[in-house]
Design a protein around this motif. Sequence first.
Motif, short mmCIF file in Angstrom:
data_model
loop_
_atom_site.label_atom_id
_atom_site.label_comp_id
_atom_site.label_asym_id
_atom_site.label_seq_id
_atom_site.Cartn_x
_atom_site.Cartn_y
_atom_site.Cartn_z
N GLN A 67 -6.57 -15.69 -13.62
CA GLN A 67 -6.21 -14.02 -13.51
C GLN A 67 -7.85 -13.80 -14.76
OE1 GLN A 67 -5.18 -12.80 -12.36
NE2 GLN A 67 -5.16 -9.97 -12.69
N ALA A 68 -7.41 -13.81 -15.65
CA ALA A 68 -9.18 -13.92 -17.07
C ALA A 68 -10.53 -13.76 -16.27
CB ALA A 68 -8.81 -14.56 -18.61
N VAL A 69 -10.41 -14.99 -15.41
CA VAL A 69 -11.53 -15.33 -15.05
C VAL A 69 -12.09 -14.38 -13.71
CG1 VAL A 69 -13.23 -16.73 -13.46
CG2 VAL A 69 -11.62 -17.59 -15.20
N SER A 70 -10.93 -13.76 -13.42
CA SER A 70 -11.53 -13.28 -12.04
C SER A 70 -11.52 -11.60 -12.52
CB SER A 70 -9.98 -13.21 -11.29
OG SER A 70 -8.65 -12.07 -11.91
N GLN A 71 -11.42 -11.17 -14.02
CA GLN A 71 -11.46 -9.92 -14.89
C GLN A 71 -12.93 -10.08 -14.85
OE1 GLN A 71 -8.71 -9.14 -17.74
NE2 GLN A 71 -6.93 -9.15 -15.56
N ASP A 72 -13.28 -11.12 -14.67
CA ASP A 72 -15.61 -10.73 -15.04
C ASP A 72 -16.16 -10.41 -14.14
OD1 ASP A 72 -18.14 -12.08 -15.67
OD2 ASP A 72 -16.56 -13.66 -17.68
N ALA A 73 -16.87 -9.89 -14.53
CA ALA A 73 -17.23 -9.08 -13.09
C ALA A 73 -18.75 -9.87 -12.23
CB ALA A 73 -18.20 -8.18 -13.10
N VAL A 74 -19.50 -10.86 -12.83
CA VAL A 74 -20.53 -12.11 -12.78
C VAL A 74 -19.40 -12.96 -12.09
CG1 VAL A 74 -22.00 -13.59 -14.01
CG2 VAL A 74 -22.01 -11.24 -14.84
N ALA A 75 -18.44 -13.84 -13.69
CA ALA A 75 -18.15 -14.90 -12.89
C ALA A 75 -16.74 -15.12 -11.71
CB ALA A 75 -16.88 -15.76 -13.88
N ALA A 76 -16.45 -13.80 -11.33
CA ALA A 76 -15.30 -13.36 -9.69
C ALA A 76 -16.73 -13.70 -8.89
CB ALA A 76 -15.04 -12.59 -10.40
N THR A 104 -13.53 -23.21 -19.82
CA THR A 104 -13.82 -21.96 -21.13
C THR A 104 -12.97 -21.11 -21.67
OG1 THR A 104 -16.25 -22.34 -20.05
CG2 THR A 104 -16.19 -21.13 -22.11
N TRP A 105 -12.77 -20.30 -20.86
CA TRP A 105 -11.55 -19.46 -21.17
C TRP A 105 -10.45 -20.67 -21.96
CZ3 TRP A 105 -6.36 -18.49 -20.25
CH2 TRP A 105 -6.04 -17.16 -20.41
N LEU A 106 -9.91 -21.12 -21.42
CA LEU A 106 -8.59 -22.24 -22.12
C LEU A 106 -9.08 -23.02 -23.49
CD1 LEU A 106 -7.16 -23.58 -18.79
CD2 LEU A 106 -6.27 -22.11 -20.19
N SER A 107 -10.56 -22.68 -23.25
CA SER A 107 -10.24 -23.37 -24.87
C SER A 107 -10.98 -22.32 -25.77
CB SER A 107 -11.66 -24.34 -24.26
OG SER A 107 -11.41 -25.59 -23.61
N SER A 108 -10.92 -21.20 -25.56
CA SER A 108 -11.00 -20.11 -26.77
C SER A 108 -10.26 -19.75 -26.69
CB SER A 108 -11.96 -19.43 -26.36
OG SER A 108 -11.49 -18.46 -24.95
N GLN A 109 -8.52 -20.11 -26.42
CA GLN A 109 -7.50 -19.84 -26.59
C GLN A 109 -7.16 -20.17 -27.78
OE1 GLN A 109 -7.06 -16.87 -25.28
NE2 GLN A 109 -8.98 -16.91 -24.35
N ASN A 165 0.75 -1.26 -0.32
CA ASN A 165 -0.09 0.35 0.18
C ASN A 165 0.92 1.56 0.62
OD1 ASN A 165 -2.07 -1.43 0.00
ND2 ASN A 165 -2.51 -1.69 2.61
N PHE A 166 1.91 1.26 0.56
CA PHE A 166 2.75 2.85 0.78
C PHE A 166 3.45 3.05 -0.17
CE2 PHE A 166 6.82 4.32 1.56
CZ PHE A 166 6.39 5.56 2.72
N ASN A 167 3.91 1.51 -1.17
CA ASN A 167 4.54 2.03 -2.05
C ASN A 167 3.91 2.27 -3.82
OD1 ASN A 167 7.38 1.39 -1.93
ND2 ASN A 167 6.41 -0.23 -0.92
N LYS A 168 2.18 1.69 -3.06
CA LYS A 168 1.22 2.26 -4.63
C LYS A 168 1.47 1.08 -5.19
CE LYS A 168 0.76 6.97 -3.35
NZ LYS A 168 0.26 8.18 -3.65
N LEU A 169 1.90 -0.48 -5.45
CA LEU A 169 1.81 -1.18 -6.06
C LEU A 169 0.64 -2.02 -6.65
CD1 LEU A 169 4.91 -3.25 -5.15
CD2 LEU A 169 5.22 -1.84 -6.09
N ASP A 170 0.69 -2.27 -8.19
CA ASP A 170 0.00 -2.59 -8.65
C ASP A 170 -0.18 -3.99 -7.44
OD1 ASP A 170 -0.50 -0.64 -10.20
OD2 ASP A 170 1.02 -1.85 -11.47
N THR A 171 -1.95 -4.06 -8.02
CA THR A 171 -2.36 -5.18 -7.19
C THR A 171 -3.21 -6.33 -8.01
OG1 THR A 171 -4.56 -4.41 -6.48
CG2 THR A 171 -2.54 -4.48 -4.71
N LEU A 172 -3.45 -7.51 -7.45
CA LEU A 172 -4.45 -8.38 -8.38
C LEU A 172 -5.07 -8.32 -8.26
CD1 LEU A 172 -2.16 -11.95 -8.28
CD2 LEU A 172 -2.10 -10.24 -9.43
N LYS A 173 -6.48 -8.46 -9.67
CA LYS A 173 -7.80 -7.93 -9.16
C LYS A 173 -8.74 -8.34 -8.01
CE LYS A 173 -8.14 -6.05 -13.31
NZ LYS A 173 -8.32 -4.45 -12.93
#
Length: 209
Positions: A181-190, A204-209, A142-150
């Motif tokens: 990480q991809a699923v965590s960015q989906d507002a509904v799935a997360a 589902t995400w992996l199959s679409s890649q 928090n002090f260093n304002k580092l990016d965090t995972l979703k």
Amino acid sequence: MLSYLKGTVAAIQTTSNHRVTLVLEVNQIGYELQIPPRLVQQLPGVGESTQVFTHLQVKEDQMVLYGFGSAAERDLFRRLISVSGIGAALAIALLDTLSLPELVQAIVTGNTRALTKTPGVGAKTAERIALELKTKLAEWRNFNKLDTLKSGQPAPAILEDVEMTLLALGYSSGEVAQAIQAVSQDAVAAKSTNPEDWIRSAITWLSSQ
């Protein structure tokens, strides 16, 4: 003593035990720095200039200079080696296995499963790292304002179930991490607290890649 070095890449060498050494020429002096293998991808070619953040480790019989791509990565290395039983080699391995945000997130949330992906880090060692650094790293991040995972990342227990299932299905660790990480960015799935929902969405995400 040395905060960083700015100079020209003279050579990048890999030893038989997979340690990577950067030779950085600064004012006609060649400095040998042990670096995380991941950093090689970020470095320019031989003969080009770069800046590397450093940590000097002094032992009774030798001095070793370690190099990092950012001050934050160097500072995290210092915190890791402050943990009982964690040496420089293991700290480098942790930084090389997980990205900076992933490593900090794993420690802060107590995700020992993620930490044990690093060769040489067993369950007890992972627990010790999380126990000793959890609070310190939360404040430091928090002090260093580092990016965090979703924030949509599942709870550690759910995350472990998802990872184990996907790995058992034959997906690689890298693919699993990307899918989560991809699923965590989906507002509904997360929002789901059901591991099976995360697993289905990840497949589902992996199959679409």
